[in-house]
Design a protein around this motif. Sequence first.
Motif, mmCIF file in Angstrom:
data_model
loop_
_atom_site.group_PDB
_atom_site.id
_atom_site.type_symbol
_atom_site.label_atom_id
_atom_site.label_comp_id
_atom_site.label_asym_id
_atom_site.label_seq_id
_atom_site.Cartn_x
_atom_site.Cartn_y
_atom_site.Cartn_z
ATOM 1 N N UNK A 73 0.820 -1.218 0.000
ATOM 2 C CA UNK A 73 0.000 0.000 0.000
ATOM 3 C C UNK A 73 0.850 1.261 0.000
ATOM 4 N N UNK A 74 2.117 1.150 0.432
ATOM 5 C CA UNK A 74 3.002 2.320 0.459
ATOM 6 C C UNK A 74 3.798 2.473 -0.833
ATOM 7 N N UNK A 75 3.556 1.584 -1.786
ATOM 8 C CA UNK A 75 4.290 1.676 -3.053
ATOM 9 C C UNK A 75 4.064 3.060 -3.681
ATOM 10 N N UNK A 76 5.151 3.728 -3.967
ATOM 11 C CA UNK A 76 5.062 5.045 -4.604
ATOM 12 C C UNK A 76 4.676 6.180 -3.671
ATOM 13 N N UNK A 77 4.621 5.926 -2.370
ATOM 14 C CA UNK A 77 4.228 6.986 -1.430
ATOM 15 C C UNK A 77 5.254 8.111 -1.440
ATOM 16 N N UNK A 78 4.733 9.335 -1.524
ATOM 17 C CA UNK A 78 5.587 10.522 -1.516
ATOM 18 C C UNK A 78 5.370 11.261 -0.203
ATOM 19 N N UNK A 79 6.407 11.379 0.634
ATOM 20 C CA UNK A 79 6.232 12.069 1.911
ATOM 21 C C UNK A 79 5.668 13.483 1.761
ATOM 22 N N UNK A 80 5.855 14.079 0.588
ATOM 23 C CA UNK A 80 5.317 15.433 0.378
ATOM 24 C C UNK A 80 3.786 15.435 0.393
ATOM 25 N N UNK A 81 3.184 14.273 0.147
ATOM 26 C CA UNK A 81 1.719 14.178 0.138
ATOM 27 C C UNK A 81 1.143 13.863 1.519
ATOM 28 N N UNK A 82 2.018 13.790 2.533
ATOM 29 C CA UNK A 82 1.553 13.406 3.872
ATOM 30 C C UNK A 82 0.576 14.431 4.421
ATOM 31 N N UNK A 83 -0.324 13.932 5.257
ATOM 32 C CA UNK A 83 -1.338 14.769 5.894
ATOM 33 C C UNK A 83 -0.945 14.988 7.347
ATOM 34 N N UNK A 84 -1.031 16.226 7.819
ATOM 35 C CA UNK A 84 -0.730 16.525 9.220
ATOM 36 C C UNK A 84 -1.742 15.827 10.124
ATOM 37 N N UNK A 85 -1.286 15.463 11.313
ATOM 38 C CA UNK A 85 -2.135 14.698 12.222
ATOM 39 C C UNK A 85 -3.454 15.396 12.504
ATOM 40 N N UNK A 86 -3.401 16.721 12.704
ATOM 41 C CA UNK A 86 -4.625 17.441 13.067
ATOM 42 C C UNK A 86 -5.621 17.516 11.915
ATOM 43 N N UNK A 87 -5.164 17.260 10.686
ATOM 44 C CA UNK A 87 -6.052 17.328 9.519
ATOM 45 C C UNK A 87 -6.593 15.957 9.118
ATOM 46 N N UNK A 88 -6.218 14.955 9.810
ATOM 47 C CA UNK A 88 -6.619 13.599 9.431
ATOM 48 C C UNK A 88 -8.057 13.305 9.850
ATOM 49 N N UNK A 89 -8.700 12.354 9.180
ATOM 50 C CA UNK A 89 -10.004 11.858 9.638
ATOM 51 C C UNK A 89 -9.864 11.207 11.018
#
Length: 978
Positions: A720-736
Motif C-alpha cells: 500500500x506504500x508503493x510510490x508513497x511521496x512524503x510530500x503528500x503526507x497529511x498533518x495529524x490534526x487534519x486527518x479523519x
Amino acid sequence: MCADTPEYKDTLNLPQTEFPMRAGLPKREPEWLARWEKIGVYNKLREKEGRQPFTLHDGPPYANGHLHIGHALNKTIKDMIVRSHQMMGYDSRYVPGWDCHGLPIEWKIEEQYRQKGQNKDEVEIVDFRQECRKFAEGWVDVQREEFKRLGITGNWEDPYLTMNFHAERVIAEELMKFLMNGTLYQGSKPVMWSPVEQTALAEAEVEYHDKESFTIWVKFQVVGTGDERLDSAKVVIWTTTPWTIPSNKAVVYGEQISYGLYEVTGRPEECWAEVGDHYILADNLAADVFSRARLDDTMYRRVGDVSHQDLAKITLKHPLAGAEGANGEWDDIRDFRAADFVTDTEGTGFVHCAPSHGMEEYELYRDLGMLEQVITYNVMDDGAFRDDLPFFGGKKIIREKLNKKNKKNPWEGDANTAVMAKLAEVGGLLARGVIKHSYPHSWRSKAPVIYRNTPQWFAAVDKTVGDGQDMHGTTIRDRALTSIDKLVKWYPQSGRNRLYSMIEARPDWVLSRQRAWGVPLTVFTRKGVLPTDDTYLLRDPAVNARIAEAFEDEGADCWYAEGAKERFLAADYDPEDWDQVFDILDVWFDSGSTHAFVLRDREDGTEDGIADVYMEGTDQHRGWFHSSLLQACGTLGRAPYRNVVTHGFTLDEKGNKMSKSLGNTIVPDEVVKQYGADILRLWVAQTDYSVDQRIGPEILKGVADSYRRLRNTMRFMLGSLHGFNPADAVAAQDMPELERWVLHRLAELDHQVRKGYAEFDFQGVFQSVFNFATLELSAFYFDIRKDALYCDAADSLNARAARTVLDILFHRLTTWLAPILVFTMEEVWLERFPGDDSSIHLQDMPETPGDWLNEPLAAKWAGIRQVRRVVTAALEVQRRDKVIGASLEAAPVVHVRDADVVAALKTVDFADICITSAISVTGDPSPAEAFRLPEVEGVGVVFEKADGEKCLRCWKILPDVGLFAHPGVCGRCNTALG
C-alpha cells in the motif's frame, strides 16, 4: 458484464510489492548475516555520538560443545536486550565471552589420553595445558559461528576469553587482592569432593539426583557415668553414610528432645538386638527404631526417663573399640554433648559426628576449639580409605568407573559394605536398610560426591576486608547482602529472594581445585609455619607485580615453568624458605572476575566497571550471579551489576526435562534449518522466560503461524506504500478521526513497548504489538481503509491520510519488532529502503508526539467498535446462510439504546466502517427479530439488503450507479476516474 463495459481493474490503486508471502528464512538469513558483516553494523552503531552507554555483560558459556536449546534461549534474550536498548537511544554494547578453563575441558583431554593408553600424569603440565587451550580455542570458533547464525549481534571480532593472557593476569591480580586484604586463607575443612575427578567442587558444580544409599542404626556403648542404669545402655545413631563410621569422633543430642531408656523383652530369630539390651532413644522415634530392628511393640518397653542431666554424664565407646586387629585405632573415648542441629523428626534423636565429613559437626567443634582432637584423614583423594586403616584400608566409597551391573547404584564402591559387615561382626549394628534420597553428584562426571576434609584455600566471607572502610559493609557477606537489597533490581523479584537466602547462609568460598587447567593460585607459603600464623602467606606488592607482568606477557603457563619460584622471589627472598602453591582457582572465580578484565579494562567496557545487566538462567543464582557478587564484593566493594535478569529452563512440549535418552531434545541448528532463526527468536519472545518454558514440533508450528500472520500485515503495508511521496503526507490534526484513533493507539503502544523493553518483558512487548498488528490493524483499520486506498482518488484526503498513517506505522512496527525478528524486519526495511548501507538495525525507534494521545477520541471509538462488532456478527450469520456473499450487499438498520453512541455514529461514515454499501442508525428500540450479541448490551441489528446496482469498480451497491460519464460506476468512482 457486457462486451462494451470497460474494465476498471487497472484504475485501482492496488498494493504493489515484491515482498514474498513465503519467507524462505533458512536460505535467506545467511545472506543478511553476510550483509551486516560487510556493512559493519555493530561498529557503525558505536560511531553514534552523544549516547548514554548501556552494557549487558555476557555470562560466559563453556567452550566445549555444540549449542543446545538453552544456549539459544539465553543468547537470544541477551540479544533482544542489547538491540532494544540501542534502538531506544543508548550506545548498547555487548562483548561476547567464553569460559575456557576448568575440569570439563581437562576431562576431555584426559579421555583422549585414556583412549590412547596414556597417563596424563606422565605429560609435562605445560604441554597438557596447551592441549586444553587448543581444545577450547576450537570450540570457541564453532560456538561463535553458531551464535552468529541465530542473529546475535555483538563484538564478535574481539570477544573475551578467560584464557587470554590479559584475562589470566587480571584473574591472578583479583586473587592477590584477596591475599592482600586478608580474606584469603588456607584451612582444612569438609568440602564437596569428587573422588572420580579428584578435586573439590563448588555448590554450583553439583547437581542433585535420586540415589539409593545404605542406612544403618549403630550402637555406641555408654561408659564412665558411674550410674549402672546408664552404663549398661547403648546410645543408637542413624546414618546414611556407613563409610563415615570409621571417622566417628563424637555423638550429639538435642537439648529440647525427650529421651527414654528402653529394654528389649523379646526378639525374633533374625535380629541384632538381644533380650535384656537397654537403649537410649528419643521418645518420638523409639517405635520406628525398634520396628527397623524387627521388634514389634510387644518386644520392648520403656523403663525410665533419661534426663538432660543424665545425658551430660555420658561418654561413649566407638563400636569398633577393642576389636581384634584394630590396633587401638578406635579406642579413644567418644565425645558426647548437646548440639542445636539435632532433631527428633527422623533417625534416633542422636547424631553421629565425623567432623571431617560433615559441615555442621565441623563448625560445632571448630567453635569449641577442638578441631585437632576430632579431624581425621582417613579418606584419600580417590575416595579410598588410607591403606593403613585397619579392616578397611584401600576400600573405595565411590568407584572410578560405572558398574553397569549394579543398575540401582552403579557408582557404589566396597567401603560401605565392608564397614557394615565389620559392625555386624562386632555386634555394633542394631538395624540396616536402604533409603532413596536426593544426593549431590558432579554435573560433569555425573558421579556422586562426598564431604571430605582436605586442605583448601578459602575466601572468608565474614572477615573484615582490609581496613574495613566501605560504605556497603565491612565484610564480603555484608557487602553482598547490601548490594542485593539496595543496589540491584531483580527480574523477576524472586531472584532477589533466592540469592539473598543463599548469601545469608553460605559458608566461606572454596577457591582451590586440585587440577591442572586453570589460573593457579599465585600464592607462596612460608615453610615450617602453620597456616594460622600471620607470616604463613607472602604478601608483597612487588612479588605480585612481577607475577602479573609475567602473566600478561606469557600467560599463566609461566607459573609452571622451571625456575618460576626463583624468578618471582629471588630479588627479595630466599626461594628455599617458601613453597609455591600449585592448586588452580575455582573456574567460578575466573568467571566471577570477568567484570574486571571486561567491564573495567576494555575500551568498550564501563566507566565504573559495573554492568547495566547480567542475564542468565536461574541456576546461576548459585553460579555466575553468586560468584560474581562474592568476587566483586571482595575487590570492588559491591555487586558488579545494576540489574539481574533470570530465565528458567527449557522443557519439551509435555513439560519433561530434555535428554538424549528420551529422544525429546530440540537442537537449535535443526530448528534453524527447518524454519529459520527468526522462528526460534519468535518462540523466545512469545514465552514467559522467567519460568520454565516448553518447546517442541507442535509449539514451533504455532509460532510459525503467528509469524505468517505478522508477515502478511507487513506485506500489506509495503504494497500500500508503493510510490508513497512524503510530500503528500497529511498533518495529524487534519486527518479523519479513524486515522487519529490509530495515532492515539500508536502513542499508547509506544509507551508500552519502551517500558516493556526497559523492563526486559519481551513477551509483553511482542504480544502488544502482535495483537495490535493482527487485530486492530489487519482485522479493523486495514479492512476498513482498503476501500479508500484502492478506490479513492490518490489525492483524496482519506487515501493520503491512510498512506501517511501506513508510513508512520511502518517505521514504528519495523523498529519495535527489529530486536525480535532481526532478519524479517531487515527484509521489510530493505524492500522499501534499499541501499548498500541501509539497515533497520541502524535506526532508532521514532519519537512519538505527545499530542497524538486523545482519550476522548479513544472513548468515542471504543463505543463505535463495540457496535461494529454486533453488525459484523449479524452479517456473518447472513453470509453463513448464503443470503449474501459479501458484506457490501447489505444495508443493515442498527438500533442503539445509548443516545451518545448514536450521536457518535452519525458523525462518521459508519457504512464504510462496517464495510457495507449503506447503513441506518437509530435510537429506536430494537425489534424482537433484531440480531444481538449477549456481551454488547443495547445494540440490535436488522438485516436489509443494499438498494441499487453494483459499482463495477468498487463493488458497492448504490442507487447512483450508472448515472455518470463513466459507465457502470458510482459517483465516488466516477470522480476518481476523472
